[in-house]
Design a protein around this motif. Structure first.
Motif, short mmCIF file in Angstrom:
data_model
loop_
_atom_site.label_atom_id
_atom_site.label_comp_id
_atom_site.label_asym_id
_atom_site.label_seq_id
_atom_site.Cartn_x
_atom_site.Cartn_y
_atom_site.Cartn_z
N PRO A 298 0.83 -1.20 0.00
CA PRO A 298 0.00 0.00 0.00
C PRO A 298 0.87 1.26 0.00
O PRO A 298 2.03 1.21 0.40
N VAL A 299 0.31 2.36 -0.46
CA VAL A 299 1.06 3.61 -0.53
C VAL A 299 0.61 4.59 0.54
O VAL A 299 -0.56 4.61 0.93
N ASP A 300 1.56 5.41 0.99
CA ASP A 300 1.25 6.48 1.92
C ASP A 300 1.90 7.80 1.52
O ASP A 300 1.60 8.84 2.08
N LEU A 301 2.80 7.77 0.53
CA LEU A 301 3.44 8.98 0.02
C LEU A 301 3.06 9.13 -1.45
O LEU A 301 3.42 8.28 -2.27
N LYS B 262 11.76 8.06 4.97
CA LYS B 262 11.66 7.85 6.41
C LYS B 262 11.44 9.19 7.13
O LYS B 262 10.61 9.29 8.04
N LYS B 263 12.16 10.23 6.71
CA LYS B 263 11.98 11.57 7.29
C LYS B 263 10.56 12.08 7.04
O LYS B 263 9.93 12.65 7.93
N LEU B 264 10.07 11.88 5.82
CA LEU B 264 8.71 12.34 5.49
C LEU B 264 7.68 11.64 6.38
O LEU B 264 6.81 12.30 6.95
N ARG B 265 7.82 10.34 6.51
CA ARG B 265 6.85 9.57 7.30
C ARG B 265 6.89 9.93 8.78
O ARG B 265 5.89 9.76 9.48
N ALA B 266 8.00 10.44 9.25
CA ALA B 266 8.14 10.80 10.67
C ALA B 266 7.66 12.22 10.97
O ALA B 266 7.65 12.63 12.13
N ASN B 267 7.26 12.97 9.94
CA ASN B 267 6.91 14.38 10.14
C ASN B 267 5.59 14.74 9.45
O ASN B 267 5.60 15.38 8.40
N PRO B 268 4.45 14.35 10.03
CA PRO B 268 3.16 14.60 9.38
C PRO B 268 2.64 16.03 9.52
O PRO B 268 1.47 16.25 9.82
#
Length: 154
Positions: A95-98, A130-136
């Motif tokens: 699945p995608v999240d970005l 990883k940085k993107l996913r850690a900073n919503p």
């Protein structure tokens, strides 16, 4: 070309979840309308047409939907982060999240390809993802995506 040339702060959105790929493409259409004043239904239609040629889920939770549209002078991008990933028929079946969507003028030619290559290369960087996913937070996401550490396209 740099991401800061195609992405603006108001074209970044964090969404809790999307119920389906189709719903997510509607969310992308809403973002394109609010950020670039594009016709939302035409954006969704163009994205769905492109998806019918082959899914733009490139793997590792990343999707790069893109379309050529009337009403643009240059290539523009929009970024959506999902807090809950959605199935996007990605090549790795994950699945995608970005989601980094690109909107190009009908006659964009090589600029569209350069932008697509830049976004693809940038989001293949697992450290960046990883940085993107850690900073919503949209403003933090913009800062991460447009920092000078991102390589420029040829």
């Amino acid at each position: 070309m740099k991401l800061s040339q195609i992405l603006k702060p108001e074209a970044i959105k964090v969404i809790n979840s999307a119920s389906s790929k189709k719903r997510l493409l509607h969310d992308v259409g809403e973002l394109a309308h609010s950020a670039f004043q594009l016709n939302q239904s035409r954006v969704v239609e163009a994205l769905q047409e492109r998806e019918s040629l082959g899914p733009t889920g490139v793997g590792h939770g990343v999707a790069l939907p893109h379309a050529r549209l009337d009403g643009l002078d240059s290539v523009q991008g929009g970024f959506i982060m999902l807090e809950k990933p959605v199935d996007f028929d990605a090549v790795d079946r994950q699945p995608v999240d970005l989601i980094f969507a690109l909107f190009a003028p009908q006659d964009a030619g090589v600029e569209h390809l350069k932008a697509l290559a830049l976004v693809s290369r940038s989001l293949r960087d697992q450290g960046l993802c990883k940085k993107l996913r850690a900073n919503p937070d949209p403003s933090t996401l913009y800062a991460i995506l447009t920092s000078d550490q991102n390589v420029a396209a040829a």
